[in-house]
Scaffold this motif. Structure first.
Motif, PDB file in Angstrom:
ATOM      1  N   MET A  31       1.052  -0.729  -0.042  1.00 28.04           N
ATOM      2  CA  MET A  31       0.280  -0.213  -0.010  1.00 28.04           C
ATOM      3  C   MET A  31       0.895   1.304  -0.421  1.00 28.04           C
ATOM      4  O   MET A  31       0.449   2.278  -0.440  1.00 28.04           O
ATOM      5  N   SER A  95      -4.820   1.939  -5.120  1.00 25.96           N
ATOM      6  CA  SER A  95      -4.974   2.756  -2.955  1.00 25.96           C
ATOM      7  C   SER A  95      -5.520   3.753  -2.805  1.00 25.96           C
ATOM      8  O   SER A  95      -5.942   3.101  -1.516  1.00 25.96           O
ATOM      9  N   LEU A  97      -8.949   3.552  -3.553  1.00 32.10           N
ATOM     10  CA  LEU A  97     -10.181   3.031  -4.921  1.00 32.10           C
ATOM     11  C   LEU A  97     -10.350   2.029  -4.214  1.00 32.10           C
ATOM     12  O   LEU A  97      -9.971   1.193  -3.585  1.00 32.10           O
ATOM     13  N   LYS A  98     -12.025   1.699  -3.940  1.00 35.50           N
ATOM     14  CA  LYS A  98     -12.780   0.095  -3.992  1.00 35.50           C
ATOM     15  C   LYS A  98     -13.436  -0.530  -4.171  1.00 35.50           C
ATOM     16  O   LYS A  98     -13.329   0.292  -5.734  1.00 35.50           O
ATOM     17  N   ALA A  99     -13.382  -1.542  -4.024  1.00 36.40           N
ATOM     18  CA  ALA A  99     -13.399  -2.800  -5.416  1.00 36.40           C
ATOM     19  C   ALA A  99     -14.909  -2.340  -6.168  1.00 36.40           C
ATOM     20  O   ALA A  99     -15.181  -2.478  -7.134  1.00 36.40           O
ATOM     21  N   SER A 100     -15.637  -1.798  -5.417  1.00 32.39           N
ATOM     22  CA  SER A 100     -16.863  -1.158  -5.401  1.00 32.39           C
ATOM     23  C   SER A 100     -16.884   0.061  -6.189  1.00 32.39           C
ATOM     24  O   SER A 100     -17.795   0.260  -7.335  1.00 32.39           O
ATOM     25  N   GLN A 101     -16.025   0.529  -6.656  1.00 28.75           N
ATOM     26  CA  GLN A 101     -15.488   1.782  -7.190  1.00 28.75           C
ATOM     27  C   GLN A 101     -15.568   1.417  -8.570  1.00 28.75           C
ATOM     28  O   GLN A 101     -14.966   2.202  -9.583  1.00 28.75           O
ATOM     29  N   LYS A 104     -15.632  -4.407 -12.375  1.00 29.61           N
ATOM     30  CA  LYS A 104     -15.588  -6.380 -12.287  1.00 29.61           C
ATOM     31  C   LYS A 104     -15.009  -7.037 -13.055  1.00 29.61           C
ATOM     32  O   LYS A 104     -15.319  -6.391 -14.714  1.00 29.61           O
ATOM     33  N   TRP A 112     -10.014  -8.660  -7.366  1.00 32.21           N
ATOM     34  CA  TRP A 112      -9.679  -7.500  -7.212  1.00 32.21           C
ATOM     35  C   TRP A 112      -8.281  -7.174  -6.021  1.00 32.21           C
ATOM     36  O   TRP A 112      -7.314  -6.591  -6.390  1.00 32.21           O
ATOM     37  N   THR A 113      -8.332  -8.571  -5.797  1.00 32.31           N
ATOM     38  CA  THR A 113      -7.090  -8.421  -4.645  1.00 32.31           C
ATOM     39  C   THR A 113      -5.597  -8.925  -5.254  1.00 32.31           C
ATOM     40  O   THR A 113      -4.483  -8.316  -5.933  1.00 32.31           O
ATOM     41  N   ARG A 116      -4.853  -5.793  -7.391  1.00 33.11           N
ATOM     42  CA  ARG A 116      -4.307  -5.283  -6.626  1.00 33.11           C
ATOM     43  C   ARG A 116      -2.971  -5.358  -5.958  1.00 33.11           C
ATOM     44  O   ARG A 116      -1.830  -4.370  -6.401  1.00 33.11           O
TER      45      ARG A 116
END
Length: 233
Positions: A31, A95, A97-101, A104, A112-113, A116
């Motif tokens: 991160m 770093s 952003l979230k998965a929901s943003q 897919k 998502w993991t 990243r």
């Protein structure tokens, strides 16, 4: 670093530094900038040969140099000196952003993991996510800024492999591409005609995306030729 005194910033920009990655996916999501740089510096090799080879480590070193000289993090520099002045709001580091943003990936092996983990291992080389609007703005600014386009062309023309700063040149035309885990962001254009095109995917590998880019470019050129002939009639 072996052969460090022989490597120039120009060699890093044109990927002729002799450096190569030995690993490109981190075992966990890194991160912080310090973690990302430390990882890359532990996974590279140096040949001392000035031959073209795309390597993330070249951009890692360039981003670290930018951070050192500017006195701020690389992400802050990008926001302050590039994104904000150009009014680009839809390009952000992974770093932030979230998965929901994020759209897919439709590839069954992607997550998502895993995305990243890969992006955190490419500091300065591919650790940003963009919407089509944000990417279009970036490409357009690079094309419309005379100083930027001239500078990129100048250095690309000095190399046998016409690559510089992430862009492949062939005369006045160019293309640039990147991707992982089904995601790809591809652009191409021509500085003489000012035509430009971007192509996003979230369901095919990068090799397939490049093939489609070639086909789309051919169709674009065919339409341009038709338009030119019609105007002359």
């Amino acid at each position: 670093m072996a052969h460090a005194k022989e490597i120039t910033i120009g060699w890093l920009m044109s990927h002729t530094s002799g450096l190569a990655d030995t690993q490109t996916v981190a075992p966990r999501v890194l991160m912080s900038q310090s973690e990302q740089v430390k990882y890359s510096l532990a996974h590279y090799k140096s040949s001392g040969k000035e031959t073209w080879n795309y390597s993330n480590i070249d951009y890692v070193l360039l981003a670290a140099i930018v951070s050192k000289v500017s006195g701020e993090s690389y992400d802050q520099f990008v926001r302050d000196k590039i994104l904000a002045p150009w009014g680009i709001k839809e390009i952000k580091p992974f770093s932030a952003l979230k998965a929901s943003q994020v759209s897919k990936s439709l590839l069954p092996t992607a997550s998502w993991t895993s995305l990243r983990r890969a992006m955190s291992a490419t500091f300065g080389a591919g650790n940003y996510l963009a919407t089509p609007v944000g990417y279009w703005q970036l490409i357009s600014h690079l094309m419309d800024d005379q100083a930027a386009s001239t500078w990129l062309h100048k250095y690309a023309d000095q190399k046998t492999v016409s690559y510089f700063g992430g862009i492949y040149f062939s005369g006045n035309s160019f293309h640039t591409n990147g991707g992982y885990a089904g995601y790809s962001a591809i652009a191409s254009g021509d500085f003489s005609t000012q035509q430009r095109m971007i192509f996003f995917t979230n369901n095919i590998n990068l090799g397939t995306a490049k093939t489609i880019r070639t086909q789309l470019n051919r169709l674009l050129l065919q339409q341009t030729g038709l338009g030119t002939r019609l105007r002359r009639m």
